[in-house]
Structures are given as C-alpha cells and as structure tokens.
Motif scaffolding. Structure first.
Motif, short mmCIF file in Angstrom:
data_model
loop_
_atom_site.label_atom_id
_atom_site.label_comp_id
_atom_site.label_asym_id
_atom_site.label_seq_id
_atom_site.Cartn_x
_atom_site.Cartn_y
_atom_site.Cartn_z
N MET B 1 0.83 -1.22 0.00
CA MET B 1 0.00 0.00 0.00
C MET B 1 0.85 1.26 0.00
SD MET B 1 -1.27 0.31 3.95
CE MET B 1 -0.74 -1.30 4.39
N GLU B 2 2.08 1.13 0.49
CA GLU B 2 2.93 2.32 0.66
C GLU B 2 3.11 3.10 -0.64
OE1 GLU B 2 3.76 2.40 4.67
OE2 GLU B 2 4.69 3.76 3.27
N LYS B 4 1.20 3.49 -2.85
CA LYS B 4 -0.03 4.13 -3.31
C LYS B 4 -0.40 5.35 -2.48
CE LYS B 4 -2.14 0.07 -5.37
NZ LYS B 4 -3.04 -1.03 -5.05
N LEU B 5 0.46 5.75 -1.57
CA LEU B 5 0.16 6.94 -0.76
C LEU B 5 0.12 8.17 -1.66
CD1 LEU B 5 2.20 6.59 2.55
CD2 LEU B 5 -0.26 6.33 2.21
N ILE B 6 -0.99 8.89 -1.57
CA ILE B 6 -1.16 10.07 -2.40
C ILE B 6 -0.69 11.29 -1.63
CG2 ILE B 6 -2.88 11.55 -3.48
CD1 ILE B 6 -4.55 9.00 -3.91
N VAL B 7 0.13 12.11 -2.27
CA VAL B 7 0.58 13.35 -1.64
C VAL B 7 -0.05 14.51 -2.38
CG1 VAL B 7 2.55 14.79 -1.08
CG2 VAL B 7 2.75 12.31 -0.94
N SER B 8 -0.80 15.33 -1.67
CA SER B 8 -1.38 16.51 -2.31
C SER B 8 -1.47 17.61 -1.28
CB SER B 8 -2.76 16.18 -2.88
OG SER B 8 -3.64 15.86 -1.83
N SER B 9 -1.72 18.80 -1.78
CA SER B 9 -1.81 19.97 -0.92
C SER B 9 -3.12 19.92 -0.12
CB SER B 9 -1.75 21.21 -1.82
OG SER B 9 -1.68 22.38 -1.06
N SER B 10 -3.09 20.43 1.11
CA SER B 10 -4.29 20.41 1.93
C SER B 10 -5.32 21.40 1.37
CB SER B 10 -3.94 20.77 3.38
OG SER B 10 -3.54 22.11 3.44
N PRO B 11 -6.57 21.32 1.68
CA PRO B 11 -7.19 20.35 2.56
C PRO B 11 -7.37 18.98 1.91
CG PRO B 11 -8.86 21.75 1.64
CD PRO B 11 -7.54 22.30 1.18
N HIS B 12 -7.50 17.97 2.78
CA HIS B 12 -7.61 16.60 2.29
C HIS B 12 -9.03 16.09 2.37
CE1 HIS B 12 -3.27 16.76 2.40
NE2 HIS B 12 -3.35 17.20 3.63
N THR B 13 -9.94 16.96 2.66
CA THR B 13 -11.34 16.57 2.71
C THR B 13 -12.13 17.61 1.92
OG1 THR B 13 -13.19 16.08 4.16
CG2 THR B 13 -11.68 17.75 4.93
N ARG B 14 -13.14 17.14 1.22
CA ARG B 14 -13.92 18.01 0.35
C ARG B 14 -15.40 17.81 0.59
NH1 ARG B 14 -11.22 19.62 -4.39
NH2 ARG B 14 -8.99 19.72 -3.99
N THR B 15 -16.14 18.88 0.32
CA THR B 15 -17.60 18.74 0.37
C THR B 15 -18.05 17.75 -0.70
OG1 THR B 15 -19.67 19.88 -0.03
CG2 THR B 15 -17.78 20.76 -1.14
N PRO B 16 -19.08 16.97 -0.41
CA PRO B 16 -19.58 16.05 -1.45
C PRO B 16 -20.25 16.80 -2.60
CG PRO B 16 -20.87 15.85 0.59
CD PRO B 16 -19.74 16.78 0.89
#
Lengths: 440, 315
Positions: B1-2, B4-16
């Motif tokens: 799984m390692e 497959k770790l996605i790195v992106s700028s925050s925020p990491h949660t989004r409205t549906p």
C-alpha cells in the motif's frame, strides 16, 4: 453560555468520536529515535553531540545562537549512532540526530524543577521556556519564548489559550485539557506573568463540553482567567478568528496578534510550559492523535519526539490495506506524507490515515462563480478570482487580490463544487510574491 | 500500500457537493414549476419543455463531442429554463432554435461552462423575442385549461395579465392565468426557491434586491388598475416573469456577481431595469433585458465591490 463566532467558515465532518473518549496512553519507549535539528520556525540548530556519544533523556543535543529558534533535546537515553540528513515531515531532508536506546530511560538532571511561579520573574520564565525547547504545539511550531518576548512598543494585555481544536479528527488538545486541566491553567498563568498581562482566556469549541467544564473548575479560583465556549466551526482555532471572537479585535492585515495586544498559546503548549517550570522537564514528548478510518485502533498517544511515525501507527494496530493518504495534522491543514518513515516532531498534532473511501481524486473543473468560497472565506478575500489568477500564474494579479492575507485554512478548496485546488494555487502565489519581495 | 500513498496539498477533505449535484438541485427546484405548467397547459406544455431541454442537451453534447448527454447538467438547466420562459405552444422549431442559440451562442462561444457573460437561457429567449417576436408577444398567450391534459390550449389566447391587469392578486399567486410556462404560478416558484435556499445555492441578496426594487418602483410609479399602491406593487412582483427571473435566472451563478454587496446591487439593478422597461419601454415585460443588462455589468460590479478584507487597515 454565550457562544461567539466569526464570519465565514465551514462545517466539515468532525469524526472526533473515534478518539474523543480515549484517555491518553503512553507509547512504550522506542528502540531508536531520529531527531531533526529543526522542528520549529526559525534558525536550525547545530548538533552539540557527536556519533558515539552517550546521551540521557532531556539532554540538550541541538542549539542555535539565533533568537528565533528553540533547542533540541534527546528524547531517549542511549547512544548517538549518526548525524546526517533524514526525511522530515515538511518535505525536505533535515540534519538529524540518530539515537539508539539503552533501555534505561535515565534522565539528564532529573527533577531539576519543582519551582513555583511566585519565585520566578518574567525573565526567568522566558529562560526556562527557551531552555526547554518549547514551541507552539498546535502545529506551526513557532518558538514560544519569542512569542512571549514582544518588543517594548507592543504591550500585551491578553493571553488566549487556544483550545478550539477545530481540525476534524484531532482530539489531542481535547484530552490534554481534560486530563491536565490544572497544568493548562498553570501554563497560562506562567505566560501571563512573563508578559505582565492581567487577562487570560481559554477558548474551547462547544463540542467539548467536558473540557469546558474541567477548565472552568481548574480556574475557579482565578479571577482574571475566563473560559469562553466557542461556536463549533472551522477554522475557529485560527489565531485571527480566535482573537476576534474573544476580544473583538481584528489583527491588522499583515500584522501579528501582538499588534492588538494579544498572545495566543495552544493548550498543549501550556502543559509543556507547566512541566518545564514545575518539573524541569524539557519538551521530549507530546500527545498525538492517531486516527482516521485507515487506522485499526485509533488512540491518543503520548509519543517521544523522534519516534518513527510507522512505529506509532503499528502501536495503534497498523494501517489498513486500502490506505491512500497519510497526513500529519488534521485533514484541513495537515501535510500529506509520501512515507511513514518520518519522525514525530514537536509540531505533530495528529497522524491521520485515510482510505480509498475518503480520498477522492477529482478533476479540476471550470469555476462556475458560485461564490461559495467567497462566503466561507474567514479573511474576506475572493478565492475564486485568486484561483483563476493562480491557475494562470498571474502573480501580480494575485498580489492585488490580497493573496498574502490568505491564512491557508482550506475552506475555499473544501467548499468548491468544481473541485478547484484554490488554497494550493494561493499558496504557490504567496510563495512567489514573498520570493519576489525578498529579491528586491 | 505504501507506494499508493497520495501526496497533495491540503485540505484533504472536500464537500460532497459537485457541479452536477448543484445542477440537479436546480432541476429539482424547477420541478414544481414545470409540473404546474403541465397541469395548466397540458401536453403542449410538456412537449415544449421536453423539446427545449433535450435540444439544449443535444447541442451541448455535440459541441463538447461527448456521448453523455446529461453531462454536468448545466445544459438541461438552460434548456428547461428557456422552455419555461416560452408560451405553452410555440412552433417546435422556435423552441429548438432558442435552445441551440442559448447553448451555442449564449454559452460555448465564450468557452463553455463558467465563462459566459450572459445568462444563456435569456440569450436564447432574447434572440427569439427579437427575431420571431410574433410567437412571444401580444395576445398569443394561451389561456390555461387546468387538468385537461389533451386539450389544445392554443385555440384560445389573449394578452397576459401584465398587460390586461384584470386578475386578482390571489389568482396571480396560484397561477391559474395565462403567460409563460414557468411564470404563472408564484406559489410553485416560491416552493422551488425554498429548496435552493435550503441547499444554500442562492442567498437573499439577488432575489431580495430584485423583488424589492420591483415592489418599490411598482408601489411608487405603478399607477394602474389596482385599488392602492401596495397592491400595485405586489401586482408587479407577482405578474410576469419577476419571480422566475429573480429566483432562477438572475441567480445564475456564472453570470451574477460573487461579492455580497455586488449581489445586492446587481439584484436591485435587475429590478430597476425591469420596471423601467415595463413602465416606459417598448415591451410589456422587462425581466429578460433587465437581467441581461446586469449580466453585462457583473464584472464591473465585482471589481467595484471587493469586500473589506479581514483586518484591513484604513488609509
């Protein structure tokens, strides 16, 4: 109970119940630690030890002559094996001290403290805090002794303990406030004394009624300290929002809290200050919320600094198979990591592991000018136009649109139905604007 | 799984919430309006609605060369809105031309979703009004025949209440009157608007400014057939396309200002121009031109109403 709030903000899912009721547990001592010589904003430290040296817990191993800096201490007793650059949560390798444990956990100058506040003057308090290597534990890791040494023309009349903990998932501060209420108040009083300041507040989001209750009890005797319940809304814990809500003062654009006579301290930082003064303990450990749907057994864990994140995760049952994101901090402002082989540092408030279900990678769509970002922006800038400018690399336009006022809270990106990475574009523009200004 | 770790700028949660979900919400909000029009004007209303909506969706799919004809849902919204501004039984090709113009010229010549300056549905309607005006003006407006689904409503037509001013305010509110498909029932429009308010897709400033300005100008300058100025003001709000325009057209996200003050100014502007056309202009109704004119001013309004940023130091 009067609940105060600020303009804008969002209500993401909080998911705090994963760990909110779990008392802090101490992780068994690690076999080795890797301690970066920079864990704070400011000048990196130079190593005071060499490979082969024996060190004890709390022994200073890194120091800098710079004012804006904080010393680094050994967090386990054992032997320094090497000093070389190692992966760091902020993305770039940092010179780090590798220590192998001797299993003794013997302390350097153990129990040098037991001092009471009455015996200390402001200068002594600042010195203890500096020597203990204390930085803001909320995440930014700004050296605390610098924060409480404002220039003479900026008198401070208010100290605010930030117990908002508005980031979803995180509960470390919540637990600390609940379990260490007395020390939070002690730390606050120490900071107030260091600043010769008469008024202290503790601001806590109203989703933590037990912490509000506990701190009200802990400061029942203190006439000049008040616990303020805050509306549960992100980013309630951003310092500018917190100061406005509690004091009614707006930190001027481009300014600092001290410009309006305020110093903020994270609740965990207050406890670290209390430990430094009462017990003579430097900052060698912190409470980390290990949580998220990708963690088998979420927990609030007290961890020695320099412990490898992978070991902390393994202590909490390990990562699940469908893990897709490892974040240090919360989901709104935390930093995604490419690997778990990085050390826990002073600013690590949480280890958040998200799985396939939570990590949705969406295409970037055109802005439909719905203005939801404008409505949620707590600093009242126009993220949609900043996004358009940033997307095209229009740095001057970004500057005109007040990119530098952005606090990077992430509300705009969160709310955007077109899934535009507005915060990211603004961040890039900010970095470029600052770089250009520094060149001039 | 390692690996497959996605790195992106925050925020990491989004409205549906997505563009698709917003467009779907608008379609849901327009459902009561469309339903009432079919109940009042029968199969011809249904045909006009279906033709207008489908023509817009097909046009968009052709322009984007995509097989998914619903796409992001915005074309369906445009086509449905356009159909709702038309009389119950215009010639089918008028409806098609309106939709093609709305999507082609109103939207895609500017670069597609998000880039158009003017409300596409109203661009379509304005072209029809100017080019084939005999189908949309004068006394072509079919009278309703409630619950007579198969009746040919185009047999009996008249001018709209906006011109005749001979219906009660209560009839205007319920909608048993003649007019454009989507404008007749204030009640259905308000129900739809409540849904959009509830979902947070519109705020009070644009409809409030629009309706407020229409009411105030109607109250002050309306003259007319009603007993008193108050009723005349209400008449101007309820008659014609003001509510349809204020809740569903002027609030089009792409073509309205983003700043809070700007939204209010824009809404008031829509109302003022609407009333100037109604009272002193060459057309009985001014909603279309009121909104289109204010659409054109939107970039300027945004530039002039930049909000005071947090902690702004007074100069």
């Amino acid at each position: 109970m009067s609940i105060k709030t600020f303009k804008g903000g969002v209500h993401p899912g909080y998911f705090k119940s994963l760990t909110a009721n779990l008392p802090v547990v101490s992780m068994p001592l690690p076999e080795k630690v890797i301690i970066p010589l920079q864990q704070h904003i400011g000048v990196p430290c130079e190593p005071l030890v060499s490979p082969g040296d024996e060190v004890k817990v709390g022994q200073k191993i890194g120091e800098s002559s710079g004012f804006v800096s904080a010393p680094i201490h050994a967090t386990i007793s054992g032997k320094v094996t090497k000093i070389e650059p190692y992966e760091h949560p902020l993305g770039r390798p940092v010179q780090s001290v590798f220590i192998e444990a001797d299993g003794q956990d013997s302390w350097h100058e153990a129990g040098g403290g037991t001092q009471s506040l009455a015996d200390l003057d402001a200068g002594e308090i600042k010195k203890i805090i500096r020597e203990a290597g204390i930085v803001g534990l909320g995440g930014a890791a700004f050296p605390t002794h610098v924060k409480i040494s404002p220039p003479a023309d900026k008198p401070i009349d208010t100290v605010i303990v930030n117990g908002a903990e508005c980031e979803p998932y995180l509960t470390a501060d919540h637990r600390v406030m609940l379990e260490r209420s007395e020390d939070v108040v002690f730390g606050l009083k120490a900071v107030m004394k260091a600043l010769d300041c008469k008024k202290g507040y503790i601001g806590i989001e109203d989703n933590k009624p037990d912490a509000i209750e506990a701190l009200r009890e802990a400061c029942a005797e203190e006439e000049n300290i008040e616990v303020i319940p805050l509306h549960t809304k992100y980013p309630q814990g951003a310092e500018k929002m917190l100061i406005e809500v509690i004091t009614g003062r707006q930190v001027p654009s481009g300014g600092l809290p001290m410009d309006v006579g305020v110093v903020n301290q994270n609740a965990g930082t207050c406890v670290a200050i209390a430990e430094a003064i009462k017990e003579g303990r430097p900052l060698v450990e912190r409470v980390v919320t290990v949580t998220g749907p990708g963690i088998e057994k979420p927990a609030n864990v007290k961890v020695r600094l320099g412990t490898i994140v992978r070991e902390v995760i393994d202590y909490c049952g390990g990562m699940k198979e469908d893990t897709r994101k490892l974040i240090l901090g919360g989901p709104m402002m935390g930093l995604a990591q490419p690997t778990a082989d990085i050390p826990v540092i002073k600013g690590t408030s949480g280890i958040l592991v998200l799985t396939e279900r939570e990590v949705v990678v969406s295409d970037i769509r055109p802005c439909i000018k719905c203005a939801k970002c404008v409505d949620v922006c707590p600093v009242n800038i126009l993220p949609n136009f900043l996004g358009l400018a940033g997307e095209q690399g229009l740095i001057e336009r970004s500057e005109e649109l007040n990119a530098l006022d952005c606090i990077e809270c992430g509300c705009c990106t969160y709310i955007c139905p077109a899934k535009r990475p507005l915060t990211q574009w603004i961040r890039i523009a900010k970095a470029e604007i600052t770089a250009r200004r520094n060149k001039k | 799984m390692e690996n497959k770790l996605i790195v992106s700028s925050s925020p990491h949660t989004r409205t549906p919430e997505t563009i698709e979900s917003i467009m779907t919400d608008v379609l849901i909000a327009l459902f009561p309006v469309a339903l009432v029009s079919v109940l009042l004007f029968g199969y011809q209303a249904l045909l006009t609605i279906v033709i207008g909506t489908l023509a817009a969706m097909v046009t968009e799919a052709l322009i984007l060369r995509k097989k998914d004809i619903f796409g992001d849902g915005s074309a369906a919204v445009t086509g449905l809105l356009l159909a709702l501004t038309l009389p119950p039984a215009p010639p089918w090709w008028v409806v098609v031309i309106g939709s093609v113009v709305a999507i082609g010229i109103g939207k895609h010549v500017y670069g597609g979703l998000g880039n158009n300056l003017f409300n596409p549905a109203l661009v379509g309607r304005a072209v029809l009004l100017i080019s084939w005006g005999t189908n949309l003006a004068g006394d072509v407006w079919a009278l309703p025949q409630p619950f007579a689904f198969t009746a040919d409503v185009s047999a009996v037509t008249a001018a709209t209440p906006l011109v005749t001013q001979d219906v009660t305010l209560f009839e205007l509110f319920l909608g048993n009157i003649n007019g454009s498909l989507g404008e007749v029932s204030a009640l259905a429009l308000i129900i739809g608007a409540l849904w959009l308010f509830y979902k947070g897709h519109i705020d009070w400033r644009i409809p409030g400014g629009f309706i407020g300005a229409v009411f105030v100008l109607g109250f002050l300058l309306g003259g007319g057939a009603y007993e008193n100025a108050l009723m005349t003001g209400l008449f101007h709000v309820l008659a014609g396309g003001v509510l349809l325009g204020a809740f569903f057209m002027a609030t089009d996200m792409v073509t309205s200002p983003v700043t809070p003050r700007g939204r209010l100014i824009y809404g008031i502007g829509c109302g003022v121009v609407t009333m100037l056309v109604r009272l002193y202009g060459g057309y009985p109704e001014g909603v279309t031109f009121g909104i289109l004119l204010m659409n054109g001013l939107t970039p300027l309004i945004d530039n002039l109403t930049v909000p005071r940023k947090f902690g702004e130091v007074k100069k």
